[in-house]
Write a protein that holds these residues in place. Structure first.
Motif, PDB file in Angstrom:
ATOM      1  N   VAL A  78      55.945 -30.967-108.472  1.00  0.00           N
ATOM      2  CA  VAL A  78      56.300 -31.849-107.898  1.00  0.00           C
ATOM      3  C   VAL A  78      57.619 -31.209-106.873  1.00  0.00           C
ATOM      4  O   VAL A  78      58.182 -31.847-106.181  1.00  0.00           O
ATOM      5  CB  VAL A  78      56.893 -33.059-108.389  1.00  0.00           C
ATOM      6  CG1 VAL A  78      55.696 -33.728-109.167  1.00  0.00           C
ATOM      7  CG2 VAL A  78      58.084 -32.711-109.680  1.00  0.00           C
ATOM      8  N   ARG A  79      58.180 -30.127-107.077  1.00  0.00           N
ATOM      9  CA  ARG A  79      59.217 -29.237-106.560  1.00  0.00           C
ATOM     10  C   ARG A  79      58.586 -28.218-105.742  1.00  0.00           C
ATOM     11  O   ARG A  79      59.450 -27.174-105.396  1.00  0.00           O
ATOM     12  CB  ARG A  79      60.251 -28.839-107.447  1.00  0.00           C
ATOM     13  CG  ARG A  79      60.907 -30.048-108.202  1.00  0.00           C
ATOM     14  CD  ARG A  79      61.978 -29.796-109.069  1.00  0.00           C
ATOM     15  NE  ARG A  79      62.249 -30.756-110.050  1.00  0.00           N
ATOM     16  CZ  ARG A  79      62.879 -30.644-111.193  1.00  0.00           C
ATOM     17  NH1 ARG A  79      63.332 -29.372-111.769  1.00  0.00           N
ATOM     18  NH2 ARG A  79      63.460 -31.841-111.984  1.00  0.00           N
ATOM     19  N   ALA A  80      57.385 -28.290-105.074  1.00  0.00           N
ATOM     20  CA  ALA A  80      56.970 -27.214-104.315  1.00  0.00           C
ATOM     21  C   ALA A  80      56.099 -28.129-103.267  1.00  0.00           C
ATOM     22  O   ALA A  80      55.355 -29.195-103.347  1.00  0.00           O
ATOM     23  CB  ALA A  80      56.290 -26.265-105.058  1.00  0.00           C
ATOM     24  N   VAL A  81      55.744 -27.257-102.258  1.00  0.00           N
ATOM     25  CA  VAL A  81      54.622 -27.733-101.251  1.00  0.00           C
ATOM     26  C   VAL A  81      53.654 -26.651-100.958  1.00  0.00           C
ATOM     27  O   VAL A  81      54.038 -25.532-101.226  1.00  0.00           O
ATOM     28  CB  VAL A  81      55.192 -28.231 -99.847  1.00  0.00           C
ATOM     29  CG1 VAL A  81      56.214 -29.469-100.189  1.00  0.00           C
ATOM     30  CG2 VAL A  81      55.968 -27.327 -99.290  1.00  0.00           C
ATOM     31  N   GLU A  82      52.599 -26.985-100.357  1.00  0.00           N
ATOM     32  CA  GLU A  82      51.415 -25.875-100.460  1.00  0.00           C
ATOM     33  C   GLU A  82      50.699 -26.217 -99.214  1.00  0.00           C
ATOM     34  O   GLU A  82      50.609 -27.316 -98.654  1.00  0.00           O
ATOM     35  CB  GLU A  82      50.850 -25.752-101.756  1.00  0.00           C
ATOM     36  CG  GLU A  82      49.714 -26.996-101.837  1.00  0.00           C
ATOM     37  CD  GLU A  82      48.935 -26.934-102.939  1.00  0.00           C
ATOM     38  OE1 GLU A  82      49.073 -26.022-103.940  1.00  0.00           O
ATOM     39  OE2 GLU A  82      48.032 -28.090-103.013  1.00  0.00           O
ATOM     40  N   PHE A  83      49.748 -25.112 -98.837  1.00  0.00           N
ATOM     41  CA  PHE A  83      48.748 -25.631 -97.983  1.00  0.00           C
ATOM     42  C   PHE A  83      47.854 -24.361 -98.468  1.00  0.00           C
ATOM     43  O   PHE A  83      48.016 -23.417 -98.931  1.00  0.00           O
ATOM     44  CB  PHE A  83      49.112 -25.162 -96.358  1.00  0.00           C
ATOM     45  CG  PHE A  83      49.551 -24.002 -95.956  1.00  0.00           C
ATOM     46  CD1 PHE A  83      48.652 -23.032 -95.521  1.00  0.00           C
ATOM     47  CD2 PHE A  83      50.985 -23.661 -95.767  1.00  0.00           C
ATOM     48  CE1 PHE A  83      49.269 -21.526 -95.126  1.00  0.00           C
ATOM     49  CE2 PHE A  83      51.648 -22.535 -95.410  1.00  0.00           C
ATOM     50  CZ  PHE A  83      50.758 -21.387 -94.969  1.00  0.00           C
ATOM     51  N   GLU A  84      46.462 -24.785 -97.914  1.00  0.00           N
ATOM     52  CA  GLU A  84      45.386 -23.732 -98.458  1.00  0.00           C
ATOM     53  C   GLU A  84      44.356 -23.208 -97.292  1.00  0.00           C
ATOM     54  O   GLU A  84      44.525 -23.930 -96.038  1.00  0.00           O
ATOM     55  CB  GLU A  84      44.217 -24.735 -99.427  1.00  0.00           C
ATOM     56  CG  GLU A  84      44.815 -25.217-100.513  1.00  0.00           C
ATOM     57  CD  GLU A  84      44.014 -26.034-101.177  1.00  0.00           C
ATOM     58  OE1 GLU A  84      42.573 -25.942-100.867  1.00  0.00           O
ATOM     59  OE2 GLU A  84      44.452 -26.325-102.504  1.00  0.00           O
ATOM     60  N   LEU A  85      44.004 -22.026 -97.241  1.00  0.00           N
ATOM     61  CA  LEU A  85      42.914 -21.793 -96.575  1.00  0.00           C
ATOM     62  C   LEU A  85      41.539 -21.760 -97.208  1.00  0.00           C
ATOM     63  O   LEU A  85      41.493 -21.617 -98.673  1.00  0.00           O
ATOM     64  CB  LEU A  85      43.138 -20.237 -96.408  1.00  0.00           C
ATOM     65  CG  LEU A  85      44.413 -19.880 -95.373  1.00  0.00           C
ATOM     66  CD1 LEU A  85      45.382 -19.537 -96.414  1.00  0.00           C
ATOM     67  CD2 LEU A  85      44.061 -18.754 -94.342  1.00  0.00           C
TER      68      LEU A  85
END
Length: 146
Positions: A78-85
């Motif tokens: 909950v203390r991180a953000v992400e994106f995916e390929l």
């Protein structure tokens, strides 16, 4: 009148929201910094993928396409953000954490163990730039293998 148990459930959820919200509010600023870093990286990756897609199309393989997801709250932390390929079952994840680092995860097949992971401080500079390029190339090679 609420159904039996509804009042207790509602009160407990409100108390949990207050407790957990207060705990996580302390990390809001750091999480926003991580989101800002992730948004910059997302734009860089989007521009790089656009160049890849255009080059592949010019070479006669317009079907070589990779999906880039929007930046969102990390699935695990909950203390991180992400994106995916993504391409098919192949996935690579870029995670920016509120503690001030970025982790490149994969590439890996969805449903399998994630990894390998490489973590860099936000200010890693050219070391990170090179690692990101290698990470994206590896993802493209693995996800577009015949």
């Amino acid at each position: 009148m609420p159904p039996p148990g509804q009042t207790v459930l509602s009160e407990r959820m409100e108390a949990a929201g207050t407790r957990l919200g207060a705990r996580e509010a302390l990390h809001h600023s750091a999480l926003e910094s991580a989101r800002a870093r992730a948004e910059v990286l997302h734009k860089q990756v989007a521009a790089a993928l656009e160049r890849f897609h255009e080059a592949a199309a010019r070479a006669g393989a317009a079907h070589l396409r990779v999906e880039l997801t929007p930046v969102r709250l990390d699935d695990k932390h909950v203390r991180a953000v992400e994106f995916e390929l993504r391409r098919g079952r192949q996935v690579a994840i870029v995670t920016a954490k509120s503690r001030g680092d970025v982790t490149l995860v994969g590439p890996f097949r969805s449903g399998k163990t994630e990894g390998p992971c490489k973590t860099f401080a936000f200010d890693a500079g050219s070391e990170f730039d090179l690692a990101l390029a290698e990470f994206l190339e590896q993802f493209l090679e693995e996800s577009l293998a015949p």
